[in-house]
Enzyme design. Sequence first.
Site, PDB file in Angstrom:
ATOM      1  N   GLY A 240     -23.889 -50.780   6.374  1.00 56.31           N
ATOM      2  CA  GLY A 240     -24.478 -52.005   5.849  1.00 56.31           C
ATOM      3  C   GLY A 240     -24.257 -52.099   4.352  1.00 56.31           C
ATOM      4  O   GLY A 240     -23.184 -52.477   3.881  1.00 56.31           O
ATOM      5  N   GLY A 241     -25.277 -51.709   3.585  1.00 53.98           N
ATOM      6  CA  GLY A 241     -25.257 -51.840   2.129  1.00 53.98           C
ATOM      7  C   GLY A 241     -23.957 -51.403   1.463  1.00 53.98           C
ATOM      8  O   GLY A 241     -23.392 -52.139   0.642  1.00 53.98           O
TER       9      GLY A 241
ATOM     10  N   ASN B 273     -21.053 -53.976   8.151  1.00 56.82           N
ATOM     11  CA  ASN B 273     -21.957 -55.061   8.542  1.00 56.82           C
ATOM     12  C   ASN B 273     -22.517 -55.673   7.259  1.00 56.82           C
ATOM     13  O   ASN B 273     -23.392 -55.090   6.629  1.00 56.82           O
ATOM     14  CB  ASN B 273     -23.085 -54.499   9.419  1.00 56.82           C
ATOM     15  CG  ASN B 273     -24.149 -55.544   9.719  1.00 56.82           C
ATOM     16  OD1 ASN B 273     -23.923 -56.739   9.540  1.00 56.82           O
ATOM     17  ND2 ASN B 273     -25.308 -55.096  10.183  1.00 56.82           N
ATOM     18  N   TRP B 274     -22.007 -56.842   6.923  1.00 54.33           N
ATOM     19  CA  TRP B 274     -22.427 -57.459   5.660  1.00 54.33           C
ATOM     20  C   TRP B 274     -23.804 -58.110   5.744  1.00 54.33           C
ATOM     21  O   TRP B 274     -24.356 -58.537   4.747  1.00 54.33           O
ATOM     22  CB  TRP B 274     -21.406 -58.526   5.240  1.00 54.33           C
ATOM     23  CG  TRP B 274     -20.081 -57.996   4.797  1.00 54.33           C
ATOM     24  CD1 TRP B 274     -19.580 -56.726   4.985  1.00 54.33           C
ATOM     25  CD2 TRP B 274     -19.070 -58.723   4.100  1.00 54.33           C
ATOM     26  NE1 TRP B 274     -18.321 -56.641   4.452  1.00 54.33           N
ATOM     27  CE2 TRP B 274     -17.981 -57.848   3.895  1.00 54.33           C
ATOM     28  CE3 TRP B 274     -18.965 -60.040   3.633  1.00 54.33           C
ATOM     29  CZ2 TRP B 274     -16.808 -58.246   3.240  1.00 54.33           C
ATOM     30  CZ3 TRP B 274     -17.791 -60.433   2.986  1.00 54.33           C
ATOM     31  CH2 TRP B 274     -16.740 -59.534   2.788  1.00 54.33           C
ATOM     32  N   LYS B 275     -24.312 -58.268   6.941  1.00 56.32           N
ATOM     33  CA  LYS B 275     -25.585 -58.982   7.155  1.00 56.32           C
ATOM     34  C   LYS B 275     -25.499 -60.372   6.509  1.00 56.32           C
ATOM     35  O   LYS B 275     -24.423 -60.943   6.483  1.00 56.32           O
ATOM     36  CB  LYS B 275     -26.761 -58.169   6.621  1.00 56.32           C
ATOM     37  CG  LYS B 275     -26.699 -56.702   7.057  1.00 56.32           C
ATOM     38  CD  LYS B 275     -27.969 -55.968   6.793  1.00 56.32           C
ATOM     39  CE  LYS B 275     -27.754 -54.493   7.068  1.00 56.32           C
ATOM     40  NZ  LYS B 275     -28.988 -53.774   7.275  1.00 56.32           N
TER      41      LYS B 275
ATOM     42  N   GLY C 157     -31.034 -49.406   5.856  1.00 56.43           N
ATOM     43  CA  GLY C 157     -31.377 -50.040   4.595  1.00 56.43           C
ATOM     44  C   GLY C 157     -32.505 -49.341   3.847  1.00 56.43           C
ATOM     45  O   GLY C 157     -33.077 -49.897   2.916  1.00 56.43           O
TER      46      GLY C 157
ATOM     47  N   HIS D  49     -28.075 -55.489  17.159  1.00 55.70           N
ATOM     48  CA  HIS D  49     -28.543 -54.883  15.905  1.00 55.70           C
ATOM     49  C   HIS D  49     -30.075 -54.941  15.851  1.00 55.70           C
ATOM     50  O   HIS D  49     -30.684 -55.925  16.286  1.00 55.70           O
ATOM     51  CB  HIS D  49     -27.930 -55.616  14.706  1.00 55.70           C
ATOM     52  CG  HIS D  49     -28.113 -54.866  13.421  1.00 55.70           C
ATOM     53  ND1 HIS D  49     -29.299 -54.906  12.722  1.00 55.70           N
ATOM     54  CD2 HIS D  49     -27.295 -54.046  12.745  1.00 55.70           C
ATOM     55  CE1 HIS D  49     -29.182 -54.133  11.651  1.00 55.70           C
ATOM     56  NE2 HIS D  49     -27.973 -53.599  11.644  1.00 55.70           N
TER      57      HIS D  49
ATOM     58  N   GLU E 147     -32.080 -55.585  13.551  1.00 55.73           N
ATOM     59  CA  GLU E 147     -32.647 -56.740  12.839  1.00 55.73           C
ATOM     60  C   GLU E 147     -32.690 -57.966  13.753  1.00 55.73           C
ATOM     61  O   GLU E 147     -33.577 -58.800  13.644  1.00 55.73           O
ATOM     62  CB  GLU E 147     -31.842 -57.016  11.557  1.00 55.73           C
ATOM     63  CG  GLU E 147     -32.140 -55.957  10.503  1.00 55.73           C
ATOM     64  CD  GLU E 147     -31.033 -55.742   9.486  1.00 55.73           C
ATOM     65  OE1 GLU E 147     -30.120 -56.576   9.378  1.00 55.73           O
ATOM     66  OE2 GLU E 147     -31.088 -54.694   8.792  1.00 55.73           O
TER      67      GLU E 147
ATOM     68  N   GLU F  52     -28.056 -46.366  15.583  1.00 54.61           N
ATOM     69  CA  GLU F  52     -28.643 -46.679  14.279  1.00 54.61           C
ATOM     70  C   GLU F  52     -30.157 -46.471  14.343  1.00 54.61           C
ATOM     71  O   GLU F  52     -30.888 -47.377  14.775  1.00 54.61           O
ATOM     72  CB  GLU F  52     -28.362 -48.136  13.915  1.00 54.61           C
ATOM     73  CG  GLU F  52     -26.893 -48.479  13.821  1.00 54.61           C
ATOM     74  CD  GLU F  52     -26.676 -49.670  12.905  1.00 54.61           C
ATOM     75  OE1 GLU F  52     -25.950 -49.516  11.924  1.00 54.61           O
ATOM     76  OE2 GLU F  52     -27.253 -50.738  13.149  1.00 54.61           O
TER      77      GLU F  52
ATOM     78  N   SER G 165     -27.828 -46.133   6.384  1.00 55.78           N
ATOM     79  CA  SER G 165     -27.675 -45.614   5.019  1.00 55.78           C
ATOM     80  C   SER G 165     -26.493 -44.665   4.863  1.00 55.78           C
ATOM     81  O   SER G 165     -26.562 -43.705   4.094  1.00 55.78           O
ATOM     82  CB  SER G 165     -28.977 -44.959   4.543  1.00 55.78           C
ATOM     83  OG  SER G 165     -30.028 -45.916   4.554  1.00 55.78           O
TER      84      SER G 165
HETATM   85  C1  PEP Z   1     -26.745 -51.695   9.344  1.00 54.61           C
HETATM   86  O1  PEP Z   1     -27.392 -52.673   9.045  1.00 54.61           O
HETATM   87  O2  PEP Z   1     -26.064 -51.691  10.382  1.00 54.61           O
HETATM   88  C2  PEP Z   1     -26.793 -50.537   8.455  1.00 54.61           C
HETATM   89  C3  PEP Z   1     -26.383 -49.379   8.900  1.00 54.61           C
HETATM   90  O3  PEP Z   1     -27.302 -50.754   7.194  1.00 54.61           O
HETATM   91  P1  PEP Z   1     -27.387 -49.695   5.975  1.00 54.61           P
HETATM   92  O4  PEP Z   1     -26.058 -48.978   5.926  1.00 54.61           O
HETATM   93  O5  PEP Z   1     -27.617 -50.538   4.767  1.00 54.61           O
HETATM   94  O6  PEP Z   1     -28.489 -48.770   6.287  1.00 54.61           O
END
Ligand code: PEP
Length: 254
Positions: free
Chosen positions: A235-236, A9-11, A174, A96, A98, A168, A214
């Site tokens: 994500g990251g 997930n690049w956001k 994040g 998600h 966010e 999640e 994470s």
């Molecule tokens: C996400 O946004 O779906 C996610 C899991 O982010 P991160 O890996 O950065 O925690």
Amino acid sequence: MRSILIAGNWKMNGGPKEAETLLKELKEKLTNRNLTTDVVVCPPYVSLQKAVTVLSNTSVKVGAQNVHFEDNGAFTGEVSTRMLKETGCEYVILGHSERRENFGDTDDVIAKKVRKAIADGLQVIFCVGEKLEERKAGNHQKVVMDQIRAVIDQLTEEDVAQLTIAYEPVWAIGTGETATPEQAQEMHLFIRNFLKEHWSTQRLEGVRILYGGSMKPGNAEELLRQTDVDGGLIGGASLDAGSFSSIIDIAEKV
Ligand code: PEP
């Protein structure tokens, strides 16, 4: 038997130029690999076409991070399932945290989006997860169960084939905080048992439950080794071709 799914997930990161560079690097790292792991990247809308082009002769699929539930009309700023499919997009992330937190995606809205995306042939990665205060209060299972119920009540048994659930915990997204492998396994098993109350076991065999929050090369193995963890939503670490491909390597191994 469920194959592992690793989704990035690049956001709001990676315009077309950056997407091209990152995905060419990823493609190079995955060259001549006969992956048993399913891999999906979900860049922003404007980079979807570029991603589909760069990844055209690979097994890596492309997904979006949201979609509207109507086909067209006066919905400024929105994109429909048909538009996504026209770009070659096969997956979509919905629900998600966010989007729940910042963009008014209620359970009801998410249910409509999931139903529409499935009806129009997209694979859905449906996200659920509790906030820190909800976990501290011991309500995490109820919160997740309510989020799932709101969506699956709207689906048929056939729809299950296009559904992946991503657990999640909001406090792990994040933040660098990760759920322990035991916390992840406990919730994944809870989700699987909850789904079994709704649908036949046979269909449920194929429903993957991903962990997100994470996940990175350093903790992916212990999480992916859990019996009910069928992959990761990343994500990251998905913004770095080296880290993302390392997680794929780990998934291949476990
Ligand atoms: C996400 O946004 O779906 C996610 C899991 O982010 P991160 O890996 O950065 O925690």
